[in-house]
Scaffold this active site. Structure first.
Site, PDB file in Angstrom:
ATOM      1  N   GLU A 187      58.331  26.687  45.628  1.00 18.19           N
ATOM      2  CA  GLU A 187      56.925  26.538  46.037  1.00 18.19           C
ATOM      3  C   GLU A 187      56.751  25.328  46.949  1.00 18.19           C
ATOM      4  O   GLU A 187      57.304  24.248  46.713  1.00 18.19           O
ATOM      5  CB  GLU A 187      56.019  26.370  44.791  1.00 18.19           C
ATOM      6  CG  GLU A 187      54.560  26.137  45.203  1.00 18.19           C
ATOM      7  CD  GLU A 187      53.543  26.285  44.073  1.00 18.19           C
ATOM      8  OE1 GLU A 187      53.932  26.555  42.926  1.00 18.19           O
ATOM      9  OE2 GLU A 187      52.341  26.108  44.369  1.00 18.19           O
ATOM     10  N   ASP A 201      50.288  29.996  34.868  1.00 15.63           N
ATOM     11  CA  ASP A 201      49.346  29.032  34.308  1.00 15.63           C
ATOM     12  C   ASP A 201      48.242  28.726  35.321  1.00 15.63           C
ATOM     13  O   ASP A 201      47.302  27.989  35.038  1.00 15.63           O
ATOM     14  CB  ASP A 201      50.048  27.768  33.795  1.00 15.63           C
ATOM     15  CG  ASP A 201      50.745  26.992  34.895  1.00 15.63           C
ATOM     16  OD1 ASP A 201      50.804  27.485  36.030  1.00 15.63           O
ATOM     17  OD2 ASP A 201      51.239  25.881  34.616  1.00 15.63           O
ATOM     18  N   SER A 202      48.347  29.327  36.521  1.00 14.61           N
ATOM     19  CA  SER A 202      47.236  29.298  37.484  1.00 14.61           C
ATOM     20  C   SER A 202      45.993  29.933  36.855  1.00 14.61           C
ATOM     21  O   SER A 202      44.896  29.826  37.405  1.00 14.61           O
ATOM     22  CB  SER A 202      47.617  30.051  38.763  1.00 14.61           C
ATOM     23  OG  SER A 202      48.149  31.320  38.450  1.00 14.61           O
ATOM     24  N   ASP A 253      54.340  32.231  32.023  1.00 16.51           N
ATOM     25  CA  ASP A 253      54.514  30.839  32.439  1.00 16.51           C
ATOM     26  C   ASP A 253      54.378  29.931  31.217  1.00 16.51           C
ATOM     27  O   ASP A 253      53.409  30.048  30.455  1.00 16.51           O
ATOM     28  CB  ASP A 253      53.370  30.497  33.413  1.00 16.51           C
ATOM     29  CG  ASP A 253      53.836  29.693  34.594  1.00 16.51           C
ATOM     30  OD1 ASP A 253      55.010  29.289  34.616  1.00 16.51           O
ATOM     31  OD2 ASP A 253      53.013  29.497  35.511  1.00 16.51           O
TER      32      ASP A 253
HETATM   33  O1  KIV Z   1      50.994  29.730  37.888  1.00 15.31           O
HETATM   34  C1  KIV Z   1      51.286  30.396  38.893  1.00 15.31           C
HETATM   35  O2  KIV Z   1      50.515  31.253  39.349  1.00 15.31           O
HETATM   36  C2  KIV Z   1      52.558  30.122  39.546  1.00 15.31           C
HETATM   37  C3  KIV Z   1      52.816  30.792  40.856  1.00 15.31           C
HETATM   38  C4  KIV Z   1      52.012  30.155  41.912  1.00 15.31           C
HETATM   39  C5  KIV Z   1      54.251  30.825  41.189  1.00 15.31           C
HETATM   40  O3  KIV Z   1      53.331  29.392  39.043  1.00 15.31           O
END
Ligand code: KIV
Length: 275
Positions: A193, A55-56, A94
């Protein structure tokens, strides 16, 4: 795909079982975020074990300040593209904020969409004891679940910013309890994290499922980075990131050269022109 090729892809495909085997044998594995077909294909053929449609994408693709506005439909859109580019890597989608917190039933419904419509082979969600029921219900529906504890960006307002978690003794116990809860609920792996390396090492030694670190030191079973950070495409990168390339500068140089050649009427040249 011929039968032989299909069989060899199946043989080499990363699965939750192959990741569990790696942990048992002490072999490390890699996970990168990916949001589209092109990069999924590049990372897949480079041997990255797991592709995370993080979700980044809210930050690095959409330019938002947080991951909170990302929707299930947007995640589905990106997951479909990544799934098309991944022949070997395990594709994990995600679960966006709001898609699993309201009820376990909604969580299962959202996870099913990510697998059925998105082509994901697993889903990831943030949290520990609070989301244990959602994890066990999704897992019971036959969908592998990756947990995510420590610094959980969807809880930014609760954490009061992006802060390293588990520094105090009470914090350490909370993160450890969350990691245990995730495993007991049936997750096949867990992202650790933003926590002190000794805590991540303790969790990795305590759990039987693989841990995947980001800002959590070298003792995790696997490591994950956001692709824009490791490729030098972000404006700013946190101190735990290693930048393996400078694609941002490369793209900027190429765009400037193109603009100059267009202005000077040097492009298109003869060889780029139909006669
Ligand atoms: O959304 C994302 O990219 C993540 C990673 C940083 C683990 O959750």
């Amino acid at each position: 795909m011929s039968t032989v090729n299909a069989a060899s892809v199946r043989e080499h495909r990363t699965t939750i079982r192959s990741l569990a085997r790696k942990k048992k044998k002490g072999e490390r594995f890699s996970m990168l975020t990916a949001y589209d077909f092109t990069f999924a294909r590049i990372f897949d053929s480079a041997g990255i074990d797991v592709l995370l449609v993080g979700d980044s994408l809210g930050n690095v693709v959409q330019g938002q300040d947080t991951t909170l506005p990302v929707t299930l439909d947007e995640t589905l859109y990106h997951t479909r593209m990544v799934a098309r580019g991944a022949a070997r890597a395990l594709v994990v989608a995600d679960m966006p904020f709001g898609s699993y917190q309201v009820s376990a039933e909604e969580a299962v419904r959202a996870a099913i969409r990510l697998v059925k419509e998105g082509g994901a082979q697993a889903v990831k969600l943030e949290g520990g004891e609070d989301v244990a029921e959602a994890i066990s219900r999704i897992a019971a529906a036959g969908i592998p679940v990756m947990g995510h504890v420590g610094l959980t960006p969807q809880s930014i307002h609760k954490m009061g910013g992006f802060r390293v978690q588990g520094r105090s003794e009470a914090g350490r116990r909370r993160v450890l309890a969350d990691a245990r809860a995730v495993q007991e609920a049936g997750a096949f792996a867990v992202v650790l994290e933003g926590m002190p390396a000794p805590l991540a090492a303790e969790i990795t030694a305590t759990l039987s499922i693989p841990t995947i670190g980001i800002g959590a030191g070298v003792d995790c079973d696997g490591q994950v980075l956001v692709m824009h950070d490791m490729l030098g495409l972000s404006d700013w990168t946190p101190s735990f990131v290693k930048q393996y390339a400078d694609l941002g500068a490369l793209a900027s140089r190429a765009a400037r050269a193109f603009a100059e050649e267009v202005a000077d009427a040097k492009f298109p040249a003869d060889e780029h022109t139909y006669r």
